[in-house]
Write a protein that holds these residues in place. Structure first.
Motif, mmCIF file in Angstrom:
data_model
loop_
_atom_site.group_PDB
_atom_site.id
_atom_site.type_symbol
_atom_site.label_atom_id
_atom_site.label_comp_id
_atom_site.label_asym_id
_atom_site.label_seq_id
_atom_site.Cartn_x
_atom_site.Cartn_y
_atom_site.Cartn_z
ATOM 1 N N CYS A 116 0.827 -1.219 0.000
ATOM 2 C CA CYS A 116 0.000 0.000 0.000
ATOM 3 C C CYS A 116 0.861 1.268 0.000
ATOM 4 C CB CYS A 116 -0.939 -0.007 1.206
ATOM 5 S SG CYS A 116 -0.124 -0.112 2.808
ATOM 6 N N PHE A 117 2.095 1.210 0.486
ATOM 7 C CA PHE A 117 2.935 2.408 0.523
ATOM 8 C C PHE A 117 3.401 2.840 -0.865
ATOM 9 C CE2 PHE A 117 3.019 0.940 4.855
ATOM 10 C CZ PHE A 117 3.028 2.108 5.595
ATOM 11 N N PRO A 118 4.021 1.968 -1.662
ATOM 12 C CA PRO A 118 4.428 2.418 -3.003
ATOM 13 C C PRO A 118 3.253 2.816 -3.885
ATOM 14 C CG PRO A 118 5.573 0.391 -2.405
ATOM 15 C CD PRO A 118 4.510 0.603 -1.385
ATOM 16 N N TRP A 119 2.158 2.052 -3.833
ATOM 17 C CA TRP A 119 1.035 2.380 -4.710
ATOM 18 C C TRP A 119 0.343 3.669 -4.282
ATOM 19 C CZ3 TRP A 119 -0.377 -3.436 -5.259
ATOM 20 C CH2 TRP A 119 0.099 -3.895 -6.495
ATOM 21 N N THR A 120 0.188 3.894 -2.983
ATOM 22 C CA THR A 120 -0.367 5.171 -2.543
ATOM 23 C C THR A 120 0.518 6.328 -2.995
ATOM 24 O OG1 THR A 120 -1.393 4.159 -0.592
ATOM 25 C CG2 THR A 120 -1.058 6.540 -0.533
ATOM 26 N N THR A 121 1.825 6.155 -2.836
ATOM 27 C CA THR A 121 2.783 7.193 -3.228
ATOM 28 C C THR A 121 2.729 7.459 -4.731
ATOM 29 O OG1 THR A 121 4.231 6.454 -1.442
ATOM 30 C CG2 THR A 121 5.199 7.895 -3.115
ATOM 31 N N LEU A 122 2.715 6.396 -5.503
ATOM 32 C CA LEU A 122 2.712 6.522 -6.964
ATOM 33 C C LEU A 122 1.491 7.305 -7.450
ATOM 34 C CD1 LEU A 122 3.642 5.781 -9.847
ATOM 35 C CD2 LEU A 122 2.404 3.605 -9.570
ATOM 36 N N TYR A 123 0.316 6.902 -7.015
ATOM 37 C CA TYR A 123 -0.896 7.530 -7.536
ATOM 38 C C TYR A 123 -1.115 8.923 -6.955
ATOM 39 C CZ TYR A 123 -1.983 3.244 -9.936
ATOM 40 O OH TYR A 123 -1.927 2.176 -10.784
ATOM 41 N N LEU A 124 -0.647 9.168 -5.738
ATOM 42 C CA LEU A 124 -0.744 10.521 -5.191
ATOM 43 C C LEU A 124 0.177 11.474 -5.950
ATOM 44 C CD1 LEU A 124 -1.806 12.527 -3.144
ATOM 45 C CD2 LEU A 124 -0.048 11.741 -1.539
ATOM 46 N N LEU A 125 1.410 11.031 -6.231
ATOM 47 C CA LEU A 125 2.341 11.876 -6.990
ATOM 48 C C LEU A 125 1.814 12.148 -8.392
ATOM 49 C CD1 LEU A 125 5.798 10.365 -5.947
ATOM 50 C CD2 LEU A 125 4.949 12.665 -5.428
ATOM 51 N N ALA A 173 -6.450 7.103 -2.630
ATOM 52 C CA ALA A 173 -7.290 6.959 -1.438
ATOM 53 C C ALA A 173 -7.751 5.514 -1.250
ATOM 54 C CB ALA A 173 -8.495 7.889 -1.536
ATOM 55 N N ILE A 174 -7.982 4.821 -2.358
ATOM 56 C CA ILE A 174 -8.381 3.405 -2.265
ATOM 57 C C ILE A 174 -7.258 2.579 -1.646
ATOM 58 C CG2 ILE A 174 -8.877 1.349 -3.644
ATOM 59 C CD1 ILE A 174 -10.477 3.160 -5.522
ATOM 60 N N PHE A 175 -6.020 2.888 -1.997
ATOM 61 C CA PHE A 175 -4.906 2.139 -1.398
ATOM 62 C C PHE A 175 -4.721 2.497 0.081
ATOM 63 C CE2 PHE A 175 -3.606 1.393 -5.858
ATOM 64 C CZ PHE A 175 -3.465 0.014 -5.768
ATOM 65 N N VAL A 176 -5.071 3.718 0.465
ATOM 66 C CA VAL A 176 -5.099 4.045 1.898
ATOM 67 C C VAL A 176 -6.139 3.187 2.601
ATOM 68 C CG1 VAL A 176 -5.599 5.839 3.594
ATOM 69 C CG2 VAL A 176 -4.248 6.386 1.564
ATOM 70 N N PHE A 177 -7.298 3.049 1.972
ATOM 71 C CA PHE A 177 -8.355 2.205 2.531
ATOM 72 C C PHE A 177 -7.890 0.757 2.668
ATOM 73 C CE2 PHE A 177 -11.582 -0.914 1.204
ATOM 74 C CZ PHE A 177 -12.415 -0.878 2.319
ATOM 75 N N LEU A 178 -7.220 0.233 1.651
ATOM 76 C CA LEU A 178 -6.738 -1.156 1.716
ATOM 77 C C LEU A 178 -5.676 -1.321 2.802
ATOM 78 C CD1 LEU A 178 -6.523 -1.967 -2.106
ATOM 79 C CD2 LEU A 178 -8.255 -2.743 -0.465
ATOM 80 N N GLY A 179 -4.831 -0.294 2.968
ATOM 81 C CA GLY A 179 -3.873 -0.339 4.063
ATOM 82 C C GLY A 179 -4.565 -0.350 5.410
#
Length: 578
Positions: free
Chosen positions: A161-170, A185-191
């Motif tokens: 969830c950390f790399p994917w949240t970072t990637l899509y936020l950037l 935000a979806i990856f934050v939810f999954l985390g």
């Protein structure tokens, strides 16, 4: 080939590569003659219980996920802050009809490794533009020593969830695309569905990243709209997962999640230098020779490397506190900047997740520096291949950690003939050994007098502390063996409280023998009853006839009269297994 199809094929190929690497690491796990659980730490035995209890609570309308009467009989226990990992539990339960209980659990944990590697690959690919650099980054992030160790903790293994949240936020910020902010935000939810610990760390990381971008003057007015969408949608998605905990913390005043800042498990000061095959359970992140060399070369990729150097430094400084250790020895120094994190994060060594994120990105940038110095394309491929081999030799000399999962026939067969409402008392008592009892409960499904709650309230252990037999057997307290009189009184009290069986563990499948110094044979001599079952794992006593005898004789007080074990004969129907 169209760009989207090419990206899809690339994802399949890279994901397949990491999947094969995970399969290689888990070699021998599926053909083992005895069952094993992935992860090497006695914490691993808690996790199948969380799966079992979640399924039980969801299928029985009379049960609540947040309270159980199956642990700490007869009081029960609050599970508000227990270490549930709902996402990994869901995967495990979905796979169970196909793979069985243990294999489904193992696959659910192992799937996190290729996902973490793939997520890191995509982030490094975006940041560097290099596929070869991204492959290296994926291996370092997913298969470093800390990540492998966390195979015993479902709440900390889903780090993708950390790399994917970072990637899509950037991408959302730089490309001004609200839809990508929603994906982040979806990856934050999954985390958050994995654990509140990962949610807390995602909040820390997002704040750190945005602060860096602001200070680096990489900011635009349009970013505020994107950021608002990211924060608002993340909050809306996460709120249902955290509503109960928040209500308990702020509405009911349940502060069991808080711990002393000085009780945190930290990363050792020199953990980055210690290979995990040398000091496996130090909970540190071994940097490795190749990643360290590449991270050093990344300084030539400034300013793209600056963010990750700062993250490396901050994560390290937070991870070694609040009370740093050197080779396991407490230095008796308090680092105040870490104390504010401990009440919620609990153990600061968990920040090795962010340390691994920074190290992987720096290694990817370092590879770019190295590749720029190699003018011949073929030679670059050869150097890359050698780099991967050396990285594998440094990171992957051992197979995926695993723990034995065998269970006594007393739990799997003998108790099958016993009514489900008959509770068990287990000896010895202690946070570490009780973890095994939770695993055994997934087989016998009877209430037990002990248990393990991640952040239990102080009153949880009242029944244990008030029983002379159970209290004296608490390994955590280092108390001496009880006298025979105390043992008899304790047995009588258990029988009066409705406990059906007393079980003394002869061995708890010890992973760390020093933690389980318990002379089971000496304790067996103290019990004023004949056993009804015994094997290499345990010896069990049926207390139900004793309860009947006490009732018939009118001995239902806790006074000076004590039961004499010689007066009670072993019932024939309970003696077949012994």
């Amino acid at each position: 080939m169209p760009p989207r199809r090419a990206a899809f094929v690339e994802t399949l190929l890279v994901g397949g590569l990491y999947l094969l690497l995970t399969a290689f690491l888990s070699r021998g796990m599926w053909s083992a003659t005895r069952p094993v659980l992935v992860g090497f730490d006695n914490d691993v035995y808690i996790n199948p219980w969380a799966d079992w209890w979640t399924e039980k609570a969801l299928t029985d309308p009379d049960l609540s996920l947040w309270h159980t009467d199956y642990l700490f009989y007869p009081r029960g226990a609050d599970l508000t802050y227990h270490s549930f990992s709902h996402l990994n539990t869901a995967v495990s339960l979905l796979l169970r009809p196909l793979l069985g209980r243990i294999r489904a659990y193992n696959v659910a944990i192992l799937l996190n490794y290729p996902l973490a590697a793939l997520a890191m690959y995509q982030l490094a690919r975006y940041w560097t533009g290099s596929r070869r650099a991204a492959v290296i980054a994926g291996i370092i992030f997913a298969f470093n020593s800390h990540s492998l160790y966390q195979s015993c903790h479902p709440v900390l293994v889903s780090i993708w969830c950390f790399p994917w949240t970072t990637l899509y936020l950037l991408r959302a910020l730089r490309e001004n695309r609200p839809r990508l902010a929603a994906v982040a935000a979806i990856f934050v939810f999954l985390g958050a569905a994995t654990s509140t610990i990962l949610l807390f760390m995602l909040i820390l990381w997002s704040g750190f990243l945005l602060l860096y971008l602001l200070l680096a003057r990489e900011w635009s007015r349009s970013w505020w709209r994107i950021l608002l969408i990211y924060v608002a949608l993340s909050g809306l998605l996460v709120l249902p997962l955290t509503a109960h905990q928040l209500a308990q913390a702020f509405g009911a005043g349940n502060t069991n999640f808080l711990i002393s800042p000085l009780n945190s498990i930290v990363s050792d000061l020199i953990a980055p230098l210690l290979p995990h095959w040398f000091v496996w359970l130090k909970r540190g992140l071994y940097f490795g020779i190749i990643p360290t060399a590449l991270a050093w070369l990344a300084r030539k990729q400034s300013p793209r490397s600056r963010l990750w150097y700062w993250l490396l430094l901050v994560a390290y400084l937070l991870g070694i506190g609040p009370v740093p250790t050197l080779l396991g020895s407490n230095l008796n120094v308090v680092l105040p900047w870490s104390t504010i994190l401990v009440p919620i994060l609990r153990n600061t060594y968990r920040l090795n997740i962010l340390l691994g994120l920074a190290l992987a990105m720096l290694a990817a940038l370092g590879w770019q520096t190295l590749q720029q110095q190699i003018r011949q394309p073929r030679l670059a491929w050869v150097v890359w291949g050698v780099t991967l081999l050396l990285l594998g030799a440094d990171y992957l000399p051992l197979p995926m950690p695993r723990a034995p999962a065998q269970v006594s026939e007393f739990y799997t067969t003998y108790l099958a003939d016993v009514p489900a409402d008959v509770p068990l008392a287990t000896l010895p008592v202690g946070r570490q050994v009780d973890k095994y009892y939770l695993y055994y409960q997934t087989y016998h499904q009877h209430s037990i007098t002990g248990g393990v709650i991640s952040r239990a309230g102080i009153n949880t252990f009242a029944f244990i502390d008030n029983n002379p037999l159970l209290a004296a057997s608490r390994l955590d307290d280092g108390r001496p063996l009880p006298t025979p009189a105390a043992a008899r009184a304790g047995v009588e009290q258990l029988a009066r409280q409705g406990v059906g069986f007393l079980v003394i563990a002869r061995t708890a499948v010890p992973l760390e023998p020093a933690d389980y110094e318990f002379d089971a044979a000496a304790w067996e001599k103290l019990i004023p009853l004949p056993p009804v079952f015994a094997d290499a794992y345990l010896v069990a006593y049926d207390l139900r006839p004793l309860a009947t005898t006490i009732h018939e004789n009118g001995r239902q007080t806790a006074g000076g009269q004590r039961f004499s074990g010689e007066r009670l004969a072993r019932p024939a129907r309970y003696g077949r297994a012994y």
